[in-house]
Enzyme design. Sequence first.
Site: not given
Ligand code: ATP
Ligand code: MG
Length: 579
Positions: A40, A283, A293
């Site tokens: 995102e 994760r 984030k």
């Molecule tokens: P955050 O929770 O840190 O803000 P997010 O999950 O909202 O991150 P996205 O932009 O939705 O971030 O993530 C894009 C992809 O990266 C998704 O498929 C998510 O599952 C993966 N992802 C995000 N954080 C991690 C992590 N700590 N380890 C592995 N994969 C991750």
């Molecule tokens: Mg997300």
Amino acid sequence: MSASPENTAPGVKNDFIRQIIRADLAEGKHRAIRTRFPPEPNGYLHIGHAKAICLDFGIAQEFGGTCNLRLDDTNPAKEDPEYVRAIQDDVQWLGFTWNALRHASDYFEVFHLAAEQLIRQGDAYVDDLSADEVREYRGTLTEAGRPSPFRDRSIDENLDLFRRMRAGEFADGARTLRAKIDMASGNINLRDPALYRIKHVEHQNTGDAWPIYPMYDFAHSLSDAIEGITHSLCTLEFEDHRPLYDWCVDRVDLVNHPELLQPLVDKGFPREAAKPRQIEFSRLNFNYLVMSKRKLMALVTEGLVDGWDDPRMPTLQGIRRRGYTPGALKLMVDRVGISKQNSLLDISILEGALRDDLDAAAQRRMGVIDPLKLVITNLPDAHEESLTFSNHPKDESAGERQVPFSNVLWIEREDFEEIPPKGFKRLTVGGDVRLRGAGIVRCDDVIKDAVGRVVEVRCTLDPESRPGMEGANRKVKGTIHWVSAKDAVEAEIRLYDRLFTVPDPDVDEGGKTYRDYLNPGSRRVVTGYVERSAAQAAPETGLQFERIGYFVADRYDHTPAHPVFNRSVTLRDTWSGKP
Ligand code: ATP
Ligand code: MG
């Protein structure tokens, strides 16, 4: 999930996801593997995302498939083109190439047609309940939800209201389109989740064309189906969403409703629809870091760091500036492995991967970060010569370089002690030390400033200890590094350390938050001297300054005339064993 893995050769990755994929291919389920990385664009990517990127793109590569970069831009209020640019930069930096760059917003017309189809099938309805009321009706983990009084509207009324939602007739939050699934489901995600909400807000790609926006689960599952994704890999928190993901894919059934894809075909997109399979993995989390984030955003907006690309930040832009390499991140991801167990990993795994990568990849140079002048009194004032040094002790292909040597040098202040502590092996008055690659000097006396601080050590060089001479191998206790004061270039050296002092800054306890655990010594800037050949390195070149650590020429600020080096990591783990 007991996929039968083929016997894989040593070195071939064979985690549970790759086992599933091998089994699917063996059964002939897919002609080609298609994956996607779907961030995102509401912030910068971090180290955790690197794991997802390595998995999504890496698997596509290994199995001869393709991976799309898809920006999941369904929440326009929080999204920004600045993030979109950084995300593309990060993925390319890691060395991956996307098959197609897509946006969830490319598919808004398809989502809309799909929603109308769900209404016509009796699978969705327009609800007039407010957000608070919806929450109240939803029930709890132990208590079933109650149906909304608007749940049994006629298909015609639903179609009409949804058309008017789309036409912008209603205020934000006045109505939602909800899936009609099961208000008593044990999985709360299935209790008639919202598919569309009203939001009169401009979107970075579609402008003010849409006053309604699709919800994450609906848009995400259909985006995967539209792109013909075979394996949709995501993190464990989406496990409970999988039944809804499958519900959306099955009820819309793009494979058997190709007419829904017409708006895309009209725009020139290929027809690729397939039924995707979601697989969750754990994760990536490290101690001594915060990775959400929201918290990273707070560090930036509260001025606790110098922006998203501050070398102390766990963003990919930050660690890149710190001197992390794509190779180090891939090594770390391989070492950590893929599982379904969430855990907090020790940061030494990350730092260790960087050390190992740089040990192999970084050329050696000499640099002095806390300079003390050393004068060799038995060489003439004009003395200058050139010594040959190898660039890498374990890699001949890195070649050699010439290092100027003269009668005035800079050495590290801590390599001289007037009153040496017990066991001190370096330079002291009356003692010998080897100047790396140049010969052995004995310190005869020192010059002090008005406050008694040593500003110059005066030495004689043993002519018999010079390179190639008989006494070159004479044993002395210590060897120190140096640079020629006549040729070395003054450099700004940024000494970075961990941003937090405690392993778990993320735990908000006793009124404290991660803000209270910032390491005041996480950034120290000093002026040092480096070999001219280090000053001339291109930005982002990683070097080992012998005995000091791994450094990188700053991506933005480094020039040959004003070198700027960031410390990537120390040579050894200086934190382990600390109380
Ligand atoms: P955050 O929770 O840190 O803000 P997010 O999950 O909202 O991150 P996205 O932009 O939705 O971030 O993530 C894009 C992809 O990266 C998704 O498929 C998510 O599952 C993966 N992802 C995000 N954080 C991690 C992590 N700590 N380890 C592995 N994969 C991750
Ligand atoms: Mg997300």
